[in-house]
Design a protein around this motif. Structure first.
Motif, PDB file in Angstrom:
ATOM      1  N   THR A   1       0.839  -1.194   0.000  1.00  0.00           N
ATOM      2  CA  THR A   1       0.000   0.000   0.000  1.00  0.00           C
ATOM      3  C   THR A   1       0.876   1.246   0.000  1.00  0.00           C
ATOM      4  N   PRO A   2       0.663   2.146  -0.941  1.00  0.00           N
ATOM      5  CA  PRO A   2       1.473   3.368  -0.984  1.00  0.00           C
ATOM      6  C   PRO A   2       1.230   4.232   0.250  1.00  0.00           C
ATOM      7  N   PRO A   3       2.269   4.906   0.740  1.00  0.00           N
ATOM      8  CA  PRO A   3       2.096   5.767   1.915  1.00  0.00           C
ATOM      9  C   PRO A   3       1.383   7.081   1.618  1.00  0.00           C
ATOM     10  N   ASN A   4       1.370   7.506   0.366  1.00  0.00           N
ATOM     11  CA  ASN A   4       0.757   8.779  -0.015  1.00  0.00           C
ATOM     12  C   ASN A   4      -0.226   8.531  -1.156  1.00  0.00           C
ATOM     13  N   VAL A   5      -1.513   8.634  -0.832  1.00  0.00           N
ATOM     14  CA  VAL A   5      -2.553   8.319  -1.814  1.00  0.00           C
ATOM     15  C   VAL A   5      -3.559   9.457  -1.888  1.00  0.00           C
ATOM     16  N   VAL A   6      -3.915   9.828  -3.105  1.00  0.00           N
ATOM     17  CA  VAL A   6      -5.001  10.762  -3.369  1.00  0.00           C
ATOM     18  C   VAL A   6      -6.035   9.984  -4.166  1.00  0.00           C
ATOM     19  N   GLU A   7      -7.284   9.993  -3.696  1.00  0.00           N
ATOM     20  CA  GLU A   7      -8.337   9.274  -4.401  1.00  0.00           C
ATOM     21  C   GLU A   7      -9.578  10.150  -4.503  1.00  0.00           C
ATOM     22  N   THR A   8     -10.199  10.123  -5.672  1.00  0.00           N
ATOM     23  CA  THR A   8     -11.402  10.902  -5.900  1.00  0.00           C
ATOM     24  C   THR A   8     -12.209  10.290  -7.031  1.00  0.00           C
ATOM     25  N   ASP A   9     -13.395  10.818  -7.248  1.00  0.00           N
ATOM     26  CA  ASP A   9     -14.243  10.357  -8.341  1.00  0.00           C
ATOM     27  C   ASP A   9     -13.854  11.067  -9.641  1.00  0.00           C
ATOM     28  N   ALA A  10     -14.373  10.570 -10.753  1.00  0.00           N
ATOM     29  CA  ALA A  10     -14.002  11.090 -12.069  1.00  0.00           C
ATOM     30  C   ALA A  10     -14.351  12.566 -12.234  1.00  0.00           C
ATOM     31  N   SER A  11     -15.539  12.964 -11.835  1.00  0.00           N
ATOM     32  CA  SER A  11     -15.959  14.348 -12.014  1.00  0.00           C
ATOM     33  C   SER A  11     -15.079  15.310 -11.216  1.00  0.00           C
ATOM     34  N   THR A  12     -14.788  14.958  -9.986  1.00  0.00           N
ATOM     35  CA  THR A  12     -13.922  15.809  -9.163  1.00  0.00           C
ATOM     36  C   THR A  12     -12.523  15.872  -9.749  1.00  0.00           C
ATOM     37  N   TRP A  13     -12.004  14.715 -10.177  1.00  0.00           N
ATOM     38  CA  TRP A  13     -10.668  14.688 -10.767  1.00  0.00           C
ATOM     39  C   TRP A  13     -10.610  15.587 -12.001  1.00  0.00           C
ATOM     40  N   LEU A  14     -11.586  15.462 -12.887  1.00  0.00           N
ATOM     41  CA  LEU A  14     -11.564  16.279 -14.096  1.00  0.00           C
ATOM     42  C   LEU A  14     -11.721  17.762 -13.764  1.00  0.00           C
ATOM     43  N   GLY A  15     -12.463  18.075 -12.725  1.00  0.00           N
ATOM     44  CA  GLY A  15     -12.542  19.457 -12.263  1.00  0.00           C
ATOM     45  C   GLY A  15     -11.182  19.970 -11.829  1.00  0.00           C
ATOM     46  N   LEU A  16     -10.450  19.161 -11.085  1.00  0.00           N
ATOM     47  CA  LEU A  16      -9.095  19.534 -10.657  1.00  0.00           C
ATOM     48  C   LEU A  16      -8.155  19.628 -11.854  1.00  0.00           C
ATOM     49  N   ALA A  17      -8.231  18.644 -12.736  1.00  0.00           N
ATOM     50  CA  ALA A  17      -7.319  18.571 -13.877  1.00  0.00           C
ATOM     51  C   ALA A  17      -7.498  19.738 -14.842  1.00  0.00           C
ATOM     52  N   THR A  18      -8.720  20.275 -14.917  1.00  0.00           N
ATOM     53  CA  THR A  18      -8.998  21.377 -15.844  1.00  0.00           C
ATOM     54  C   THR A  18      -9.000  22.751 -15.197  1.00  0.00           C
ATOM     55  N   GLY A  19      -8.893  22.793 -13.892  1.00  0.00           N
ATOM     56  CA  GLY A  19      -8.917  24.079 -13.189  1.00  0.00           C
ATOM     57  C   GLY A  19     -10.308  24.546 -12.835  1.00  0.00           C
ATOM     58  N   ARG A  20     -11.312  23.730 -13.062  1.00  0.00           N
ATOM     59  CA  ARG A  20     -12.679  24.094 -12.670  1.00  0.00           C
ATOM     60  C   ARG A  20     -12.873  23.966 -11.161  1.00  0.00           C
ATOM     61  N   ALA A  21     -12.009  23.218 -10.523  1.00  0.00           N
ATOM     62  CA  ALA A  21     -12.033  23.071  -9.061  1.00  0.00           C
ATOM     63  C   ALA A  21     -10.618  23.290  -8.551  1.00  0.00           C
ATOM     64  N   THR A  22     -10.512  23.804  -7.338  1.00  0.00           N
ATOM     65  CA  THR A  22      -9.189  23.967  -6.732  1.00  0.00           C
ATOM     66  C   THR A  22      -8.929  22.813  -5.779  1.00  0.00           C
ATOM     67  N   TRP A  23      -7.658  22.548  -5.563  1.00  0.00           N
ATOM     68  CA  TRP A  23      -7.266  21.489  -4.641  1.00  0.00           C
ATOM     69  C   TRP A  23      -7.853  21.753  -3.259  1.00  0.00           C
ATOM     70  N   GLU A  24      -7.723  22.965  -2.778  1.00  0.00           N
ATOM     71  CA  GLU A  24      -8.204  23.312  -1.437  1.00  0.00           C
ATOM     72  C   GLU A  24      -9.705  23.083  -1.304  1.00  0.00           C
ATOM     73  N   THR A  25     -10.474  23.545  -2.277  1.00  0.00           N
ATOM     74  CA  THR A  25     -11.929  23.378  -2.225  1.00  0.00           C
ATOM     75  C   THR A  25     -12.324  21.907  -2.275  1.00  0.00           C
ATOM     76  N   ALA A  26     -11.724  21.157  -3.181  1.00  0.00           N
ATOM     77  CA  ALA A  26     -12.047  19.732  -3.302  1.00  0.00           C
ATOM     78  C   ALA A  26     -11.667  18.983  -2.025  1.00  0.00           C
ATOM     79  N   ARG A  27     -10.558  19.353  -1.454  1.00  0.00           N
ATOM     80  CA  ARG A  27     -10.074  18.682  -0.232  1.00  0.00           C
ATOM     81  C   ARG A  27     -10.972  19.001   0.962  1.00  0.00           C
ATOM     82  N   THR A  28     -11.273  20.261   1.177  1.00  0.00           N
ATOM     83  CA  THR A  28     -12.068  20.647   2.347  1.00  0.00           C
ATOM     84  C   THR A  28     -13.524  20.215   2.227  1.00  0.00           C
ATOM     85  N   SER A  29     -14.011  20.042   0.994  1.00  0.00           N
ATOM     86  CA  SER A  29     -15.397  19.594   0.806  1.00  0.00           C
ATOM     87  C   SER A  29     -15.550  18.091   0.988  1.00  0.00           C
ATOM     88  N   GLY A  30     -14.435  17.384   1.089  1.00  0.00           N
ATOM     89  CA  GLY A  30     -14.493  15.937   1.263  1.00  0.00           C
ATOM     90  C   GLY A  30     -14.612  15.167  -0.038  1.00  0.00           C
TER      91      GLY A  30
END
Length: 124
Positions: free
Chosen positions: A72-101
């Motif tokens: 098991t990797p010690p550092n893992v980021v996991e999310t759903d497709a829509s959230t990931w694509l929001g992050l990947a395109t700049g439609r969502a920020t890391w901070e907002t996605a993280r704090t929203s759960g």
């Protein structure tokens, strides 16, 4: 064995379709958009310190630092497709996605701040 690289035109077209259609996009195109943006993340932030997972579509290891090789990797980021694509395109920020759960990040180095977005021109 290395994975085949997703063609930039096909990948960008899939991401653009997601940007237009949102969650109404066909599953094969959604998978292509996710895999393409994960590919970009791994290319732009090479390394093996953080594993980014977007089940069921894909996962990559990225970001320089101590490399993970087994178990098991010690550092893992996991999310759903829509959230990931929001992050990947700049439609969502890391901070907002993280704090929203919408993003689960475990490990001291599981942080994508400064590594996303990976593709431009699609933020609303």
């Amino acid at each position: 064995m290395a994975r085949a690289r997703i063609d930039d035109i096909a990948g960008r077209d899939a991401v653009a379709e997601w940007a237009r259609e949102g969650d109404g996009i066909a599953r094969p195109q959604l998978a292509l958009a996710v895999r393409y943006t994960l590919q970009l993340l791994a290319e732009l932030s090479p390394g093996g310190t953080v594993e980014v997972r977007v089940p069921p579509f894909g996962a990559v290891q990225c970001i320089e630092g101590p490399r993970h090789t087994r178990g098991t990797p010690p550092n893992v980021v996991e999310t759903d497709a829509s959230t990931w694509l929001g992050l990947a395109t700049g439609r969502a920020t890391w901070e907002t996605a993280r704090t929203s759960g919408r993003v689960h990040a475990s490990g001291q180095r599981a942080d994508l701040e400064g590594h996303v977005p990976v593709i431009g021109g699609l933020a609303r």
